[in-house]
Design an enzyme around this catalytic site. Structure first.
Site, PDB file in Angstrom:
ATOM      1  N   GLY A 186      93.486 -72.677   1.825  1.00  0.00           N
ATOM      2  CA  GLY A 186      92.685 -73.009   3.006  1.00  0.00           C
ATOM      3  C   GLY A 186      93.572 -73.320   4.187  1.00  0.00           C
ATOM      4  O   GLY A 186      94.775 -73.033   4.161  1.00  0.00           O
ATOM      5  N   ASN A 187      93.007 -73.873   5.228  1.00  0.00           N
ATOM      6  CA  ASN A 187      93.824 -74.326   6.357  1.00  0.00           C
ATOM      7  C   ASN A 187      93.201 -75.577   6.970  1.00  0.00           C
ATOM      8  O   ASN A 187      92.128 -76.012   6.550  1.00  0.00           O
ATOM      9  CB  ASN A 187      94.013 -73.203   7.386  1.00  0.00           C
ATOM     10  CG  ASN A 187      92.708 -72.746   7.985  1.00  0.00           C
ATOM     11  OD1 ASN A 187      92.028 -73.506   8.658  1.00  0.00           O
ATOM     12  ND2 ASN A 187      92.329 -71.495   7.719  1.00  0.00           N
ATOM     13  N   ARG A 188      93.886 -76.141   7.964  1.00  0.00           N
ATOM     14  CA  ARG A 188      93.502 -77.460   8.469  1.00  0.00           C
ATOM     15  C   ARG A 188      92.469 -77.428   9.604  1.00  0.00           C
ATOM     16  O   ARG A 188      92.233 -78.441  10.236  1.00  0.00           O
ATOM     17  CB  ARG A 188      94.732 -78.207   8.959  1.00  0.00           C
ATOM     18  CG  ARG A 188      95.718 -78.527   7.875  1.00  0.00           C
ATOM     19  CD  ARG A 188      96.816 -79.403   8.420  1.00  0.00           C
ATOM     20  NE  ARG A 188      97.983 -79.386   7.571  1.00  0.00           N
ATOM     21  CZ  ARG A 188      98.089 -80.082   6.452  1.00  0.00           C
ATOM     22  NH1 ARG A 188      97.083 -80.843   6.058  1.00  0.00           N
ATOM     23  NH2 ARG A 188      99.175 -80.004   5.723  1.00  0.00           N
TER      24      ARG A 188
END
Ligand code: CTP
Length: 401
Positions: free
Chosen positions: A209-211
């Site tokens: 995923g990412n932030r």
């Protein structure tokens, strides 16, 4: 409180459906927002809500019959008096009668003779909602120019869970205030916004995923909505909740799901803003069972995802505005201009990670807007809501002034 519906004359038609209990709240909200509301019940609706409650809240007698012993209800004048005929809930049965042009009660007579616009909020069980007969009736009514508000998914009167719930009173009031009676510059325009991260499954419990918090994209969607546009928000798996009242939200998880949802939606969208942080790579072969830690090292094979912005760029028509984002760490301006051309966007919003007030998870952002014809607008560091307003102002100034 701002009386957004001040002076608007609304006929609220209520038909025989469990969802009629929500019409009491709806009526209260419409009156609070300043509308003059005349309630009309179908005979079947009387089993679900009382005339006493509705007449007290609307401060007018409730109408139900075409005539009684002493008087005849002038359905033609009622339809001319109103700025809007809102039927909420509209039952499966009433929908069918309307599609046929039947006229066996006052509400149907008013509907048939109304010269004002009509908005319908259907409510029924999922199987009825999905039946081809209902779909055909809805198409017929859309063809008559009636506006159908989407049903919501959730718990139904049958005890089952699914699609068919009447839109919530807040959603209906918000629609009337921000779209139907809006005088905003984007009234009548449709907008599509992607926001949030994507999760790419490695196995059933792990993902890449990412932030991204989705804050920037959701702020843009809200801002488009506030200017009168009808907004669909394709939202990745965000972890904080935000106010999305009035937005049509399609929740997705992976880049592939986001791609499909955006491709389905963009063709009738006037303004498309791709603000999501989409994974550029995804595991080549997600594993069906949880991966055990048997080996001393593990390699993941990743393949490129489809670029949604670029795919829309190749398909978009002349009258569609396409806006992309870029997050760069070096040679920002050159990369932003290249991305704008390569993805065939009309506008590109650059965030630079060099700016301390910009980026993932922050409440502030600092952007520079580039357009296809070579123009450049730098903005100061601001709250994301204000940045969203700057971006939408620029879109309106350039394409809709
Ligand atoms: N984008 C997209 N679909 C993808 C990847 C990106 O729609 N699969 C969109 C983003 O929503 C954003 C823009 O493309 O509007 C820029 O994304 P970014 O990751 O910054 O650029 P890339 O084109 O992926 O290039 P690179 O990562 O090499 O900088």
């Amino acid at each position: 409180m701002i009386h957004m519906l001040k002076g608007k004359k609304i006929i609220l038609g209520i038909t025989g459906s469990i969802a009629a209990y929500k019409s009491v709240y709806l009526l209260r909200q419409l009156v609070r927002a300043g509308a003059e509301v005349q309630v009309i019940l179908t005979p079947a609706a009387k089993d679900f809500v009382t005339e006493l409650t509705l007449s007290t809240l609307s401060r007018r007698p409730v109408l139900t019959d075409l005539f009684d012993e002493q008087s005849w209800s002038n359905h033609v004048m009622l339809g001319r008096w109103a700025d809007l005929l809102l039927i909420a809930p509209v039952s499966c049965n009433t929908l069918a009668k309307m599609a046929q042009g039947q006229c066996d009660n006052l509400l149907l007579a008013v509907w048939l003779s109304a010269t004002c616009p009509v908005v319908l909020a259907p409510a029924m069980d999922e199987d009825m909602w999905k039946h081809p007969a209902t779909k055909k009736n809805l198409q017929t009514l859309t063809g008559f120019g009636n506006r159908i508000l989407p049903v919501e998914a959730g718990e139904l009167a049958s005890g089952l869970t699914g699609e068919g719930r009447m839109a919530e009173p807040e959603t209906i009031t918000d629609f009337l205030e921000n779209q139907f009676f809006s005088s905003g510059p984007l009234k009548g325009k449709k907008a599509l916004v992607s926001a949030g991260p994507t999760y790419e499954a490695i196995d059933p419990v792990r993902f890449i995923g990412n932030r991204s918090s989705g804050k920037m994209g959701i702020s843009l969607a809200r801002e488009l909505h506030n200017r009168g546009a009808e907004v669909t928000l394709v939202l990745g798996p965000v972890t904080t909740s935000s106010d999305t009242t009035g937005l049509r939200v399609i929740k997705v998880e992976s880049a592939a799901e986001m791609f499909r949802a955006c491709m389905d939606e963009f063709s009738d969208s006037d303004i498309t803003v791709m603000a999501a942080a989409v994974a550029d790579y995804t595991p080549a072969a997600p594993v069906a069972e949880k991966i055990k830690k048997a080996d001393p090292s593990l390699q993941l094979d990743l393949v490129k995802t489809e670029d949604i912005l670029a795919a829309i760029g190749t398909r978009k028509k002349e009258n569609q505005v396409l806006v992309g984002f870029a997050l760069e760490t070096e040679n920002e301006e050159q990369h932003a201009r290249e991305k704008l051309q390569k993805k065939n966007a009309d506008m590109l919003v650059l965030n630079s990670l060099r700016d301390s007030g910009a980026g993932f998870g922050k409440d502030t952002n600092k952007v520079t807007i580039f357009t296809r014809d070579g123009q450049k607008w730098p903005f100061e560091t601001k709250q994301k809501e204000t940045v969203a307003a700057d971006i939408i102002d620029t879109i309106i100034r350039l394409y809709y002034a």
